[in-house]
Design a protein around this motif. Sequence first.
Motif, PDB file in Angstrom:
ATOM      1  N   ARG A   1       0.850  -1.184   0.000  1.00 53.73           N
ATOM      2  CA  ARG A   1       0.000   0.000   0.000  1.00 53.73           C
ATOM      3  C   ARG A   1       0.882   1.228   0.000  1.00 53.73           C
ATOM      4  N   PHE A   2       0.724   2.047  -1.018  1.00 62.19           N
ATOM      5  CA  PHE A   2       1.488   3.288  -1.003  1.00 62.19           C
ATOM      6  C   PHE A   2       0.630   4.386  -1.604  1.00 62.19           C
ATOM      7  N   PHE A   3       1.081   5.591  -1.408  1.00 67.75           N
ATOM      8  CA  PHE A   3       0.282   6.728  -1.845  1.00 67.75           C
ATOM      9  C   PHE A   3       0.125   6.702  -3.367  1.00 67.75           C
ATOM     10  N   GLY A   4      -1.096   6.704  -3.842  1.00 70.97           N
ATOM     11  CA  GLY A   4      -1.338   6.764  -5.284  1.00 70.97           C
ATOM     12  C   GLY A   4      -1.333   5.411  -5.976  1.00 70.97           C
ATOM     13  N   ARG A   5      -1.463   4.324  -5.204  1.00 66.99           N
ATOM     14  CA  ARG A   5      -1.404   3.010  -5.828  1.00 66.99           C
ATOM     15  C   ARG A   5      -2.500   2.803  -6.866  1.00 66.99           C
ATOM     16  N   ARG A   6      -3.701   3.180  -6.490  1.00 65.70           N
ATOM     17  CA  ARG A   6      -4.840   2.998  -7.384  1.00 65.70           C
ATOM     18  C   ARG A   6      -4.632   3.758  -8.698  1.00 65.70           C
ATOM     19  N   GLN A   7      -4.147   4.994  -8.577  1.00 64.66           N
ATOM     20  CA  GLN A   7      -3.922   5.828  -9.758  1.00 64.66           C
ATOM     21  C   GLN A   7      -2.871   5.194 -10.666  1.00 64.66           C
ATOM     22  N   VAL A   8      -1.813   4.647 -10.047  1.00 65.21           N
ATOM     23  CA  VAL A   8      -0.759   4.012 -10.822  1.00 65.21           C
ATOM     24  C   VAL A   8      -1.339   2.841 -11.610  1.00 65.21           C
ATOM     25  N   ASP A   9      -2.158   2.061 -10.935  1.00 67.61           N
ATOM     26  CA  ASP A   9      -2.792   0.916 -11.553  1.00 67.61           C
ATOM     27  C   ASP A   9      -3.593   1.342 -12.781  1.00 67.61           C
ATOM     28  N   PHE A  10      -4.373   2.379 -12.636  1.00 69.23           N
ATOM     29  CA  PHE A  10      -5.199   2.869 -13.737  1.00 69.23           C
ATOM     30  C   PHE A  10      -4.339   3.434 -14.858  1.00 69.23           C
ATOM     31  N   LEU A  11      -3.276   4.133 -14.452  1.00 71.54           N
ATOM     32  CA  LEU A  11      -2.390   4.762 -15.429  1.00 71.54           C
ATOM     33  C   LEU A  11      -1.880   3.749 -16.442  1.00 71.54           C
ATOM     34  N   PHE A  12      -1.497   2.552 -15.955  1.00 70.49           N
ATOM     35  CA  PHE A  12      -0.930   1.563 -16.853  1.00 70.49           C
ATOM     36  C   PHE A  12      -1.944   1.091 -17.886  1.00 70.49           C
ATOM     37  N   LEU A  13      -3.168   0.901 -17.449  1.00 68.53           N
ATOM     38  CA  LEU A  13      -4.198   0.472 -18.389  1.00 68.53           C
ATOM     39  C   LEU A  13      -4.428   1.554 -19.435  1.00 68.53           C
ATOM     40  N   ALA A  14      -4.546   2.811 -18.982  1.00 73.06           N
ATOM     41  CA  ALA A  14      -4.810   3.918 -19.899  1.00 73.06           C
ATOM     42  C   ALA A  14      -3.686   4.043 -20.918  1.00 73.06           C
ATOM     43  N   VAL A  15      -2.459   3.919 -20.423  1.00 69.33           N
ATOM     44  CA  VAL A  15      -1.296   4.062 -21.288  1.00 69.33           C
ATOM     45  C   VAL A  15      -1.257   2.949 -22.330  1.00 69.33           C
ATOM     46  N   TYR A  16      -1.620   1.742 -21.891  1.00 72.41           N
ATOM     47  CA  TYR A  16      -1.613   0.587 -22.769  1.00 72.41           C
ATOM     48  C   TYR A  16      -2.557   0.804 -23.956  1.00 72.41           C
ATOM     49  N   LEU A  17      -3.663   1.502 -23.684  1.00 68.71           N
ATOM     50  CA  LEU A  17      -4.668   1.649 -24.724  1.00 68.71           C
ATOM     51  C   LEU A  17      -4.507   2.929 -25.527  1.00 68.71           C
ATOM     52  N   PHE A  18      -3.473   3.711 -25.199  1.00 70.59           N
ATOM     53  CA  PHE A  18      -3.321   4.981 -25.911  1.00 70.59           C
ATOM     54  C   PHE A  18      -2.704   4.761 -27.292  1.00 70.59           C
ATOM     55  N   PRO A  19      -3.182   5.503 -28.311  1.00 68.39           N
ATOM     56  CA  PRO A  19      -2.677   5.285 -29.670  1.00 68.39           C
ATOM     57  C   PRO A  19      -1.166   5.479 -29.743  1.00 68.39           C
ATOM     58  N   SER A  20      -0.440   4.496 -30.292  1.00 70.69           N
ATOM     59  CA  SER A  20       1.009   4.651 -30.321  1.00 70.69           C
ATOM     60  C   SER A  20       1.434   5.732 -31.307  1.00 70.69           C
ATOM     61  N   ILE A  21       0.559   6.025 -32.292  1.00 65.66           N
ATOM     62  CA  ILE A  21       0.937   7.068 -33.254  1.00 65.66           C
ATOM     63  C   ILE A  21       0.995   8.432 -32.561  1.00 65.66           C
ATOM     64  N   VAL A  22       0.199   8.602 -31.512  1.00 62.52           N
ATOM     65  CA  VAL A  22       0.229   9.865 -30.768  1.00 62.52           C
ATOM     66  C   VAL A  22       1.575  10.028 -30.067  1.00 62.52           C
ATOM     67  N   ILE A  23       2.054   8.918 -29.485  1.00 57.93           N
ATOM     68  CA  ILE A  23       3.336   8.947 -28.801  1.00 57.93           C
ATOM     69  C   ILE A  23       4.473   9.088 -29.815  1.00 57.93           C
ATOM     70  N   ALA A  24       4.248   8.547 -31.009  1.00 57.85           N
ATOM     71  CA  ALA A  24       5.318   8.501 -32.009  1.00 57.85           C
ATOM     72  C   ALA A  24       5.787   9.892 -32.425  1.00 57.85           C
ATOM     73  N   ILE A  25       4.868  10.848 -32.511  1.00 55.23           N
ATOM     74  CA  ILE A  25       5.239  12.161 -33.053  1.00 55.23           C
ATOM     75  C   ILE A  25       6.303  12.865 -32.208  1.00 55.23           C
ATOM     76  N   PRO A  26       6.042  13.082 -30.893  1.00 53.59           N
ATOM     77  CA  PRO A  26       7.079  13.760 -30.111  1.00 53.59           C
ATOM     78  C   PRO A  26       8.358  12.941 -29.995  1.00 53.59           C
ATOM     79  N   LEU A  27       8.231  11.615 -29.928  1.00 53.53           N
ATOM     80  CA  LEU A  27       9.438  10.801 -29.871  1.00 53.53           C
ATOM     81  C   LEU A  27      10.256  11.010 -31.135  1.00 53.53           C
ATOM     82  N   PHE A  28       9.560  11.092 -32.243  1.00 54.66           N
ATOM     83  CA  PHE A  28      10.201  11.378 -33.527  1.00 54.66           C
ATOM     84  C   PHE A  28      10.956  12.704 -33.444  1.00 54.66           C
ATOM     85  N   VAL A  29      10.294  13.698 -32.863  1.00 52.71           N
ATOM     86  CA  VAL A  29      10.905  15.022 -32.728  1.00 52.71           C
ATOM     87  C   VAL A  29      12.115  14.972 -31.795  1.00 52.71           C
ATOM     88  N   VAL A  30      11.919  14.373 -30.620  1.00 55.30           N
ATOM     89  CA  VAL A  30      12.998  14.324 -29.639  1.00 55.30           C
ATOM     90  C   VAL A  30      14.187  13.549 -30.183  1.00 55.30           C
TER      91      VAL A  30
END
Lengths: 288, 318
Positions: A110-139
């Motif tokens: 049990r730590f502060f923000g555990r639930r949020q972390v759990d949700f974050l991973f699911l949300a990130v998993y389902l996020f379009p990779s093309i959205v992430i691709a653009i800034p990574l391309f830039v960086v």
Amino acid sequence: MDRDMVETVSLRWLRRLVIAVFLLITVFPFYYMLVLSVRPIERLLLDPGALVVGFGELTVATYAEVLKATDDGGQGFLTFIRNSGMVAVAATVLTLLVAIPGAYAVARLRFFGRRQVDFLFLAVYLFPSIVIAIPLFVVFTRAGLRGSLFGLVLVYISQTLPVSVYMLKNYFETIPVSLEESAAIDGAGRLGIIRRVSLPLAMPSIMAVALYDFMIAWNEFLFALLFLVDKPDRWTVSLGLSLLADGVEVPKTVLMAGSVVLTLPIVILFFASERLLTEGLTSGAEKG
Amino acid sequence: MTTTVPGPGRSPTRDRPAPPRRRPLTLRRRESRAGLALVAPTLLVTIAVIGIPIVWTVVLAFQRVRLATLRKTGLFGEFTMDNIDRVLHTPGFAETLWVTLIYSIGGTVGSILLGLVAALVVRRPFRGRTLVRASMLLPYVAPVVAVTFVWQVMLDPQLGIVNAWGQRLLGWDTPVPFLTQESTALATVIVFEAWRYFPFAFLFLLARLQAVPGELEEAARVDGATPTQRFRHILLPQLLPVIALLGVLRFIMTFNKFDDVYLLTGGAAGTEVVSVRVYEFLTARTDIGAAAAQAVVLAVVLIVFVLIYLRFFGRRVG
């Protein structure tokens, strides 16, 4: 005959038929890939409907062309295999190093923000990779990481991490807490508990996740295309194969040989570990 | 990762009652600290490689950025609505969105239906079941580049086996260019999608089917329910939550899909989906701002659809 009989008998036959059809549609494309890869292109053009290779026409020249280095007039797939292998293994190992403690923490502590972390991973998993691709391309363009395999490994970790944490977390949750408690009573510290109790118990699941990560990294195409396209000596197998098709007239049979080279490691890995994978992937799915 | 040694007898249980309001126990705090330390690497990587890029995409969507001017643009340069405006008014925007929607719904429904049938037929043991089950997962685990190429070759008008047999056995007059003509390309891509991803649905549905207690069906059989009635009234209700979950997962994943369409048709012949369009903006036109704007539109539309879906099904199934 009553309705029950009619249904039972006809469904029995229907079931066999459907199984046969499924086998056909799932296996046939791979069989076809293999057959085409060992036929000379002239024979294919003469008789595109053939399903077996005559003994006289069997050839491995296609594989020779695909695998030989570009200097020797081949397509240099051996280099691509090495690149893909290195990237996939590195991504898998690094993902596990990061994911195992993370998953354990989300499952057990049990730590502060555990639930949020759990949700974050699911949300990130389902996020379009093309959205992430653009800034990574830039960086990566700016940081000069474009064209480097290290950059690609970094991106692959981001692709495999969320699902790895999710799968491992589900597994850690199934390990009885009492086992860890007794280790704690025996004086083991937190890290000791993880290393001596949780990790050995989670080994099957960790193996499944490792295989799954390896497959994702080996099969990946979009990021390889975005980051490596200018550097032919760094291409992965997927990228090299896809660009082979765009290039100057390459016979389809050679393309199929390349496809076999790309697919074979995955199929071997998969059949060697089928049980591990199917169970690992859906453990926790029954909860729904 | 220091200070993680709990005292003897300290239980690592996770479902303990909420701590009282007064000063938290030291052990509790240690656990919390250990948790944060262990999860920190995961969080850092996720934020660095996913979180920041997402935020940055949104920023880029409101900036005038091209690959050529990249070095001159600061992170917080001038903000402009130009990109969004341009994206929304470029010809083909509405059509792309529409195609993406049809593609996603078609692919989702197709893969779930196929997966359901597959799960139902291999549910009970038979000889060679393990092998059949493994084979059914092949389309899903095989590399996308390889399977799209096989499909391309199979459907090729000149040397593809489908056209060869279609002409020989089914009496087609001329070869059908499945992937290059408007009337068939999108449908073919959807069929491909269903073929490639049915194993995903199959795995989840099979796992759920095997968890259905045998007594339920047995009782229905005793009461005289026929096999189809047992499916309709016993199995289907058990499967619905999983189907609903699969619906949303597959929809999101298909909506975001890039590789499959790009490799099969390159977005030609009326199959341009949003992510392929983003890629075009990014590489062919090197218009990073427009690409980002397009990507943001994609994400927003996706979120809206998922919310609608959850409202609709969350109530019916939950």
